[in-house]
Design a protein around this motif. Structure first.
Motif, PDB file in Angstrom:
ATOM      1  N   ILE A  44     -50.786  12.282 -36.610  1.00 57.03           N
ATOM      2  CA  ILE A  44     -49.606  13.326 -37.093  1.00 57.03           C
ATOM      3  C   ILE A  44     -49.831  14.474 -36.145  1.00 57.03           C
ATOM      4  O   ILE A  44     -50.632  15.368 -36.147  1.00 57.03           O
ATOM      5  CB  ILE A  44     -50.360  13.964 -38.555  1.00 57.03           C
ATOM      6  N   PRO A  45     -48.748  14.122 -35.072  1.00 56.52           N
ATOM      7  CA  PRO A  45     -48.999  15.135 -33.980  1.00 56.52           C
ATOM      8  C   PRO A  45     -48.455  16.517 -34.415  1.00 56.52           C
ATOM      9  O   PRO A  45     -48.981  17.436 -33.553  1.00 56.52           O
ATOM     10  CB  PRO A  45     -47.693  14.481 -33.144  1.00 56.52           C
ATOM     11  N   SER A  46     -47.826  16.541 -35.387  1.00 55.52           N
ATOM     12  CA  SER A  46     -47.092  17.879 -35.979  1.00 55.52           C
ATOM     13  C   SER A  46     -48.091  18.545 -36.724  1.00 55.52           C
ATOM     14  O   SER A  46     -48.030  19.774 -37.070  1.00 55.52           O
ATOM     15  CB  SER A  46     -46.006  17.724 -36.585  1.00 55.52           C
ATOM     16  N   ALA A  47     -49.516  18.185 -36.909  1.00 54.24           N
ATOM     17  CA  ALA A  47     -50.411  18.972 -37.890  1.00 54.24           C
ATOM     18  C   ALA A  47     -50.872  20.143 -36.932  1.00 54.24           C
ATOM     19  O   ALA A  47     -51.085  19.881 -35.896  1.00 54.24           O
ATOM     20  CB  ALA A  47     -51.531  18.029 -38.173  1.00 54.24           C
ATOM     21  N   LYS A  48     -51.112  21.266 -37.662  1.00 56.40           N
ATOM     22  CA  LYS A  48     -51.750  22.292 -36.996  1.00 56.40           C
ATOM     23  C   LYS A  48     -53.408  22.134 -37.336  1.00 56.40           C
ATOM     24  O   LYS A  48     -53.768  21.113 -38.108  1.00 56.40           O
ATOM     25  CB  LYS A  48     -51.484  23.654 -37.792  1.00 56.40           C
ATOM     26  N   VAL A  49     -54.305  22.792 -36.422  1.00 56.21           N
ATOM     27  CA  VAL A  49     -55.587  22.597 -36.071  1.00 56.21           C
ATOM     28  C   VAL A  49     -56.324  23.772 -36.346  1.00 56.21           C
ATOM     29  O   VAL A  49     -55.898  25.037 -35.872  1.00 56.21           O
ATOM     30  CB  VAL A  49     -56.028  21.888 -34.906  1.00 56.21           C
ATOM     31  N   GLY A  50     -57.249  23.766 -37.379  1.00 49.72           N
ATOM     32  CA  GLY A  50     -58.073  24.951 -37.523  1.00 49.72           C
ATOM     33  C   GLY A  50     -59.589  24.563 -37.092  1.00 49.72           C
ATOM     34  O   GLY A  50     -59.786  23.366 -36.956  1.00 49.72           O
ATOM     35  N   HIS A  51     -60.538  25.359 -37.007  1.00 51.04           N
ATOM     36  CA  HIS A  51     -61.883  25.040 -36.634  1.00 51.04           C
ATOM     37  C   HIS A  51     -62.820  25.965 -37.603  1.00 51.04           C
ATOM     38  O   HIS A  51     -62.473  27.169 -37.788  1.00 51.04           O
ATOM     39  CB  HIS A  51     -62.215  25.278 -35.238  1.00 51.04           C
ATOM     40  N   ILE A  52     -63.760  25.293 -37.938  1.00 53.49           N
ATOM     41  CA  ILE A  52     -64.687  26.184 -38.685  1.00 53.49           C
ATOM     42  C   ILE A  52     -66.174  25.655 -38.125  1.00 53.49           C
ATOM     43  O   ILE A  52     -66.535  24.339 -37.993  1.00 53.49           O
ATOM     44  CB  ILE A  52     -64.794  25.850 -40.298  1.00 53.49           C
ATOM     45  N   GLY A  53     -67.084  26.760 -37.778  1.00 54.51           N
ATOM     46  CA  GLY A  53     -68.243  26.526 -37.167  1.00 54.51           C
ATOM     47  C   GLY A  53     -69.338  26.801 -38.114  1.00 54.51           C
ATOM     48  O   GLY A  53     -69.453  27.838 -38.605  1.00 54.51           O
ATOM     49  N   LEU A  54     -70.162  25.634 -38.308  1.00 59.46           N
ATOM     50  CA  LEU A  54     -71.333  25.983 -39.484  1.00 59.46           C
ATOM     51  C   LEU A  54     -72.654  25.397 -38.807  1.00 59.46           C
ATOM     52  O   LEU A  54     -72.615  24.340 -38.126  1.00 59.46           O
ATOM     53  CB  LEU A  54     -70.954  25.425 -40.672  1.00 59.46           C
ATOM     54  N   TYR A  55     -73.651  25.841 -38.932  1.00 58.91           N
ATOM     55  CA  TYR A  55     -74.876  25.122 -38.686  1.00 58.91           C
ATOM     56  C   TYR A  55     -75.842  25.270 -39.815  1.00 58.91           C
ATOM     57  O   TYR A  55     -75.958  26.264 -40.731  1.00 58.91           O
ATOM     58  CB  TYR A  55     -75.483  25.904 -37.418  1.00 58.91           C
ATOM     59  N   ARG A  56     -76.775  24.420 -40.057  1.00 64.64           N
ATOM     60  CA  ARG A  56     -77.558  24.262 -41.155  1.00 64.64           C
ATOM     61  C   ARG A  56     -79.059  24.774 -40.954  1.00 64.64           C
ATOM     62  O   ARG A  56     -79.611  24.554 -39.710  1.00 64.64           O
ATOM     63  CB  ARG A  56     -77.826  22.881 -41.634  1.00 64.64           C
ATOM     64  N   ASP A  57     -79.444  25.983 -41.553  1.00 63.90           N
ATOM     65  CA  ASP A  57     -80.749  26.747 -41.097  1.00 63.90           C
ATOM     66  C   ASP A  57     -81.556  25.545 -41.334  1.00 63.90           C
ATOM     67  O   ASP A  57     -81.904  24.982 -42.435  1.00 63.90           O
ATOM     68  CB  ASP A  57     -80.901  27.564 -42.188  1.00 63.90           C
ATOM     69  N   PRO A  58     -82.565  25.307 -40.404  1.00 62.80           N
ATOM     70  CA  PRO A  58     -83.545  24.518 -40.427  1.00 62.80           C
ATOM     71  C   PRO A  58     -84.702  24.562 -41.580  1.00 62.80           C
ATOM     72  O   PRO A  58     -85.257  23.451 -41.900  1.00 62.80           O
ATOM     73  CB  PRO A  58     -84.320  24.597 -38.866  1.00 62.80           C
ATOM     74  N   ASP A  59     -84.889  25.939 -42.002  1.00 62.05           N
ATOM     75  CA  ASP A  59     -85.716  26.146 -42.955  1.00 62.05           C
ATOM     76  C   ASP A  59     -84.844  25.833 -44.253  1.00 62.05           C
ATOM     77  O   ASP A  59     -85.798  25.112 -45.199  1.00 62.05           O
ATOM     78  CB  ASP A  59     -86.666  27.301 -42.788  1.00 62.05           C
TER      79      ASP A  59
END
Length: 209
Positions: A92-107
């Motif tokens: 789907i070349p016409s799709a827009k792209v977002g980004h979400i950055g998450l990390y999991r706290d190791p504790d």
């Protein structure tokens, strides 16, 4: 009843077996993840609405169909979701792209957001979230929360491997979100990793293990 679609196409299952293998190198792992994402993309987009149009072929007029309805946005969860992004954009070349950055706290194993950027017209689009692994479900649930805060109503979650804990978490937090996966594994270990899984998807994609 769990709101999940298990995609068990033979090609996907074959490629997933190679991806799981600890001896698969970074280059091959990256290529296979992309191939699996593209194959899964056919099923994830199966319900996209169509409308009839007339096309002039070299031989005459044909009544045929094109995609109708809302436009699509894909959102890879950083960083492992990036391995699935290019395959979806090829479909789907016409799709827009977002980004979400998450990390999991190791504790605490709770998700921590460090980045979120979505298309400006997010509320006018259907979203597909990309994340290879659905483990505890905490990060995926948080990503869905952020997207819903932008007014998005239609969201799908696409992952390669899930476990029941993660599926149940998404079903409880977001019963309106359909999950698509290629395998449902046995359990989580004490660190929140899927067993048998495939290890850390981000490390194996980018060679940082």
């Amino acid at each position: 009843m769990l709101n999940v679609t298990l995609i068990n196409h033979p090609l996907i299952q074959h490629k997933l077996s190679i991806v799981r293998d600890k001896n698969t190198n970074t280059k091959e792992f990256r290529e296979l993840v992309s191939e699996i994402a593209m194959l899964m993309g056919y099923e994830v987009t199966r319900d996209m609405p169509l409308k009839e149009v007339e096309i002039e072929t070299p031989m005459g007029i044909a009544k045929t169909k094109v995609i109708s309805g809302k436009k699509l946005a894909i959102v890879p969860v950083l960083r492992a979701g990036l391995g699935m992004m290019d395959a979806m954009l090829k479909l789907i070349p016409s799709a827009k792209v977002g980004h979400i950055g998450l990390y999991r706290d190791p504790d605490t194993l709770n998700p921590v957001e460090y980045y979120c950027k979505l298309p400006y017209d997010a509320d006018e689009r259907d979203f597909v979230i990309l994340d290879p692994m659905l483990a505890t479900g905490g990060s995926a649930s948080a990503a869905i929360d952020y997207i819903k805060q932008k007014g998005v109503k239609s969201i799908k979650l696409m992952c390669m491997i899930a476990c029941n804990e993660g599926i149940q978490r998404i079903n409880e937090d977001h019963p309106d979100v359909q999950i698509y996966c290629a395998a449902i594994d046995e359990k989580l270990d004490s660190h929140g990793y899927i067993i048998p899984g495939l290890g850390d998807a981000g490390d194996r994609l980018f060679g940082t293990k």
